[in-house]
Design a protein around this motif. Sequence first.
Motif, PDB file in Angstrom:
ATOM      1  N   UNK A  86      37.095  45.822  37.632  1.00 52.41           N
ATOM      2  CA  UNK A  86      37.014  47.631  37.339  1.00 52.41           C
ATOM      3  C   UNK A  86      35.746  47.760  38.225  1.00 52.41           C
ATOM      4  N   UNK A  87      35.967  48.842  38.498  1.00 54.11           N
ATOM      5  CA  UNK A  87      35.149  50.132  39.287  1.00 54.11           C
ATOM      6  C   UNK A  87      33.687  49.471  38.810  1.00 54.11           C
ATOM      7  N   UNK A  88      33.063  49.243  40.024  1.00 55.05           N
ATOM      8  CA  UNK A  88      31.233  48.803  39.417  1.00 55.05           C
ATOM      9  C   UNK A  88      30.270  49.993  39.173  1.00 55.05           C
ATOM     10  N   UNK A  89      30.946  51.227  39.564  1.00 56.26           N
ATOM     11  CA  UNK A  89      30.344  52.154  39.526  1.00 56.26           C
ATOM     12  C   UNK A  89      29.258  52.802  40.799  1.00 56.26           C
ATOM     13  N   UNK A  90      29.342  51.359  42.071  1.00 59.46           N
ATOM     14  CA  UNK A  90      28.525  51.942  43.357  1.00 59.46           C
ATOM     15  C   UNK A  90      29.887  51.673  44.450  1.00 59.46           C
ATOM     16  N   UNK A  91      30.908  52.191  44.157  1.00 58.72           N
ATOM     17  CA  UNK A  91      31.829  51.937  45.394  1.00 58.72           C
ATOM     18  C   UNK A  91      32.786  50.686  45.621  1.00 58.72           C
ATOM     19  N   UNK A  92      31.968  49.387  44.651  1.00 57.07           N
ATOM     20  CA  UNK A  92      32.889  48.197  44.301  1.00 57.07           C
ATOM     21  C   UNK A  92      33.323  47.993  43.356  1.00 57.07           C
ATOM     22  N   UNK A  93      33.886  46.522  43.080  1.00 55.93           N
ATOM     23  CA  UNK A  93      34.468  46.288  41.570  1.00 55.93           C
ATOM     24  C   UNK A  93      33.761  45.511  40.950  1.00 55.93           C
ATOM     25  N   UNK A  94      33.526  45.655  39.856  1.00 55.37           N
ATOM     26  CA  UNK A  94      32.922  43.741  38.941  1.00 55.37           C
ATOM     27  C   UNK A  94      34.348  42.712  38.933  1.00 55.37           C
ATOM     28  N   UNK A  95      33.893  42.077  39.192  1.00 57.79           N
ATOM     29  CA  UNK A  95      35.504  41.133  39.509  1.00 57.79           C
ATOM     30  C   UNK A  95      35.381  39.502  38.654  1.00 57.79           C
ATOM     31  N   UNK A  96      35.856  40.220  36.692  1.00 61.83           N
ATOM     32  CA  UNK A  96      35.884  39.027  36.147  1.00 61.83           C
ATOM     33  C   UNK A  96      37.172  37.865  36.590  1.00 61.83           C
ATOM     34  N   UNK A  97      36.508  37.023  36.409  1.00 63.54           N
ATOM     35  CA  UNK A  97      39.012  35.972  36.191  1.00 63.54           C
ATOM     36  C   UNK A  97      39.436  36.534  35.110  1.00 63.54           C
ATOM     37  N   UNK A  98      39.376  37.425  34.484  1.00 64.61           N
ATOM     38  CA  UNK A  98      39.555  37.977  33.035  1.00 64.61           C
ATOM     39  C   UNK A  98      39.355  38.848  32.511  1.00 64.61           C
ATOM     40  N   UNK A  99      40.590  39.380  31.686  1.00 64.22           N
ATOM     41  CA  UNK A  99      40.141  40.625  30.478  1.00 64.22           C
ATOM     42  C   UNK A  99      41.420  40.085  29.127  1.00 64.22           C
ATOM     43  N   UNK A 100      40.313  40.161  27.972  1.00 64.98           N
ATOM     44  CA  UNK A 100      40.587  39.632  26.745  1.00 64.98           C
ATOM     45  C   UNK A 100      40.504  40.725  26.023  1.00 64.98           C
ATOM     46  N   UNK A 101      41.733  41.699  25.481  1.00 61.97           N
ATOM     47  CA  UNK A 101      42.053  41.816  24.063  1.00 61.97           C
ATOM     48  C   UNK A 101      42.351  41.638  22.530  1.00 61.97           C
ATOM     49  N   UNK A 102      41.418  41.465  22.056  1.00 63.78           N
ATOM     50  CA  UNK A 102      42.152  40.445  20.426  1.00 63.78           C
ATOM     51  C   UNK A 102      41.766  41.865  19.374  1.00 63.78           C
ATOM     52  N   UNK A 103      42.560  41.638  18.788  1.00 65.16           N
ATOM     53  CA  UNK A 103      42.441  42.622  17.182  1.00 65.16           C
ATOM     54  C   UNK A 103      43.252  41.508  16.248  1.00 65.16           C
TER      55      UNK A 103
END
Length: 267
Positions: A157-174
């Motif tokens: 995800x864009x980090x707002x400073x020209x780079x990226x946050x780099x998590x290992x995964x994104x999860x959405x549960x509902x």
Amino acid sequence: MNGLRASWAKVASLAERLSERDKEIIGHLARVRLLTGAQLERLSFTHHSDEHQSHIRRRVLKRLVDLELVGALERPIGGVRAGSAGLIYCLGRMGQRMADLLNGSTPNGRTRSPRTPGDMFLRHTLAISETFVSLVELSRQTATKLRTFHTEPNCWWPDGHGGFLRPDGLVIVEDDNYDATSWLEIDQGSEHLGRIRAKIAAYERFAMTGTEGANGVLPHVVFATPGDSRADAIAREIANQGTLRMTYRVTTQEKLAATLFRELESS
């Protein structure tokens, strides 16, 4: 007709002969990159009786390997005793094209022959895959559902400073009323705690920008570790940071899927 178009035409023709389970297996491997035979059995062969699951899984995967839709890596998990359940599978060259077709996209660059990665990468990737498998299994047992599971780089995800946050995964549960969004940090216990502090600092810098994260919210960050002692160490690091803008959770990899489902309780 050039080679690329010929290959694409062959993939389209082959797709007409695939079962829904074949397509599901290809989709799972496209999502998480690596899965063991045992993990694939839990994902796609549970409607068979226990005595037939392994036999059918071996037969189906052999056919997909023969078609170059799936590749089997040279290094199994669990040693000789694990048998075919310990084999590690990825997309074959034809499978990489098939995944593009099934996703409705055009051919995306060159395909690559399956290669066995280094041990650290292998175990880290399979830990992420195990999270996905466990979430699917829990979804079958409860009213809570797994809506989204992205791995890197699709979860960055864009980090707002020209780079990226780099998590290992994104999860959405509902469930019927809420959804919960989490960025995953799958810790193998090999990183110095200074690296954990650096990750927390990166998330906090992002929170300071005031911009939305994935799913239009500021996701929780969930660290998952190999065991309790490492989880305690990371929890202490988080506590030592003082007041934080983001919400952090720490759990073990074994309890991660259940922890992510419980995130709905705090939504």
